[in-house]
Design an enzyme around this catalytic site. Structure first.
Site, PDB file in Angstrom:
ATOM      1  N   LYS A  94       0.598  -1.233  -0.288  1.00  0.00           N
ATOM      2  CA  LYS A  94       0.219   0.057  -0.071  1.00  0.00           C
ATOM      3  C   LYS A  94       0.914   1.285  -0.140  1.00  0.00           C
ATOM      4  O   LYS A  94       0.633   2.260  -0.676  1.00  0.00           O
ATOM      5  CB  LYS A  94      -0.919   0.006   1.161  1.00  0.00           C
ATOM      6  CG  LYS A  94      -0.320  -0.071   2.572  1.00  0.00           C
ATOM      7  CD  LYS A  94      -0.797  -1.434   3.296  1.00  0.00           C
ATOM      8  CE  LYS A  94       0.348  -1.681   4.176  1.00  0.00           C
ATOM      9  NZ  LYS A  94      -0.142  -3.190   4.714  1.00  0.00           N
ATOM     10  N   GLY A 123      -6.666  -6.520   3.496  1.00  0.00           N
ATOM     11  CA  GLY A 123      -6.174  -7.964   3.814  1.00  0.00           C
ATOM     12  C   GLY A 123      -6.734  -8.985   2.501  1.00  0.00           C
ATOM     13  O   GLY A 123      -6.785  -8.883   1.609  1.00  0.00           O
ATOM     14  N   GLY A 175       2.363 -12.210  12.874  1.00  0.00           N
ATOM     15  CA  GLY A 175       2.726 -11.583  11.500  1.00  0.00           C
ATOM     16  C   GLY A 175       1.717 -10.761  11.012  1.00  0.00           C
ATOM     17  O   GLY A 175       1.628 -10.376   9.796  1.00  0.00           O
ATOM     18  N   LYS A 193      -4.563   3.193   3.286  1.00  0.00           N
ATOM     19  CA  LYS A 193      -5.691   2.097   3.067  1.00  0.00           C
ATOM     20  C   LYS A 193      -6.867   3.108   2.669  1.00  0.00           C
ATOM     21  O   LYS A 193      -7.723   2.911   1.750  1.00  0.00           O
ATOM     22  CB  LYS A 193      -6.035   1.166   4.040  1.00  0.00           C
ATOM     23  CG  LYS A 193      -4.839   0.189   4.090  1.00  0.00           C
ATOM     24  CD  LYS A 193      -5.138  -0.776   5.096  1.00  0.00           C
ATOM     25  CE  LYS A 193      -4.039  -1.714   5.269  1.00  0.00           C
ATOM     26  NZ  LYS A 193      -3.898  -2.692   6.610  1.00  0.00           N
TER      27      LYS A 193
HETATM   28  N1  HSE Z   1      -0.152  -4.242   9.478  1.00  0.00           N
HETATM   29  C1  HSE Z   1      -1.285  -4.376   8.581  1.00  0.00           C
HETATM   30  C2  HSE Z   1      -2.557  -4.489   9.458  1.00  0.00           C
HETATM   31  C3  HSE Z   1      -1.120  -5.565   7.627  1.00  0.00           C
HETATM   32  O1  HSE Z   1      -2.138  -4.841  10.534  1.00  0.00           O
HETATM   33  O2  HSE Z   1      -3.420  -4.475   9.017  1.00  0.00           O
HETATM   34  C4  HSE Z   1      -2.004  -5.543   6.744  1.00  0.00           C
HETATM   35  O3  HSE Z   1      -2.053  -4.439   5.912  1.00  0.00           O
END
Ligand code: HSE
Length: 338
Positions: A94, A123, A175, A193
């Site tokens: 992004k 996601g 992760g 986003k």
């Molecule tokens: N770090 C981001 C989140 C990963 O936690 O949404 C996905 O873009």
């Protein structure tokens, strides 16, 4: 067989390889051919990886590249080089889409290939394609979304009584978090986003620097207790308001009646209001290896179905936007209410 390459073998890149391997039958059903990961590029000395982008872009077998490196460089240079050769690029990056998405989309169009970025927002939620294909005829007046899995995970855990730091550590271990978690907790990831979503629906390029942005670091256990007493929760929302022409990221009070109230943990929820369709709600895992990789693979499939043609991603012609400041918080209140 269609050969692809993966740039960056971290959480998402290794997820793409896993999706391609585990769902090869399903992929063959939609494509009529197998997908094969021919190259993986990574800076680390992993077995079988290549380190030179030229090996990949000079191979005429490569039709699509998945850019899952994150960050601006070398992702920008590699994407530019690939698109100029007519190789489509699908990305979860992004930061790059926000900074150079318009330019890269125009290069893709010029070279009859595509630049797609479904995985960059929400996601695994098939959000951008749905907005582009199913909502193109709508006048969208508002988007309000929980767009950062890490923040939502932290806030959900804080609501249940956990400390901020312990919840962040868990999100990192799973992760979900960015390499630098400040991008999550300071709201910058959500800003990127919502800026991408707002650009798509407004037809003007809104960059993340234009978003009024406040993260979650000032949210306390007492705030949750007060919110709960009023029948509300606290969520970090990205909000695009077409009428006011503003884009905001900030923690909000969310009433129980809202569909966003029950969006918990790493899940994202995005509400979109269209003038004909009324309210839409999208829900799914906003971060994590396989959900995000699944979105990348959905783009790969669309690119493969359109080899030799550009897929209009509604980004190539966007002019820079002017946006207004978001409305202030109500006097004496720490949070706005959704
Ligand atoms: N770090 C981001 C989140 C990963 O936690 O949404 C996905 O873009």
């Amino acid at each position: 067989m269609i050969n692809i390459a993966i740039l960056g073998f971290g959480t998402i890149g290794s997820g793409v390889a896993e999706v391609v391997e585990k769902n090869q039958e399903e992929i063959k059903k939609v494509l009529g051919e197998n997908l094969h990961v021919k190259y993986i590029l990574d800076i680390r000395d992993l077995p079988g990886v290549v380190k030179d982008i030229d090996t990949i872009i000079n191979d005429p077998d490569i039709k699509v590249i998945c850019e899952t490196m994150g960050g601006k460089e070398p992702a920008y240079t590699y994407t530019h080089l690939a698109l100029e050769r007519g190789i489509s690029v699908c990305t979860s990056n992004k930061e790059l889409v926000d900074a150079h998405g318009v330019e890269l989309s125009a290069i893709a169009r010029e070279h009859n290939c595509s630049y797609l970025f479904e995985a960059s927002v929400g996601g695994g939620i098939p959000l951008l394609r749905t907005i582009r294909e199913a909502c193109g005829h709508e006048k969208i007046s508002k988007i309000a979304g929980i767009l950062n899995g890490t923040c939502n995970y932290i806030l959900t855990n804080m609501k249940a009584g956990k400390e901020f730091d312990a919840a962040l550590k868990e999100a990192q271990e799973n992760g979900y978090a960015e390499r630098n978690p400040a991008a999550d907790i300071e709201g910058h990831d959500t800003a990127r986003k919502i800026a991408i979503l707002a650009s798509l629906v407004s037809g003007k390029k809104i960059s993340y620097e234009q978003v009024d942005c406040e993260g979650i670091t000032n949210v306390t256990a007492e705030d949750f207790a007060e919110a709960e007493a009023k029948g509300m929760s606290i969520k970090l929302l990205g909000v695009y308001d077409a009428e006011n022409n503003s884009v905001l990221v900030a923690p909000h009070l969310v009433p129980k009646e809202s569909a966003l109230y029950n969006v918990n943990g790493v899940f994202n929820g995005v509400m979109i209001h269209g003038n004909m369709v009324d309210d839409l709600m999208f829900y799914g895992r906003g971060a994590g290896k396989c959900p995000t990789a699944s979105a990348v693979v959905s783009d790969v499939i669309e690119c493969v179905k359109n080899i030799g043609r550009n897929i209009n991603n509604d980004f190539a012609d966007l002019e820079p936007a002017n946006v207004n400041k978001a409305p202030e918080k109500p006097l004496g209140q720490k949070f706005r209410t959704l």
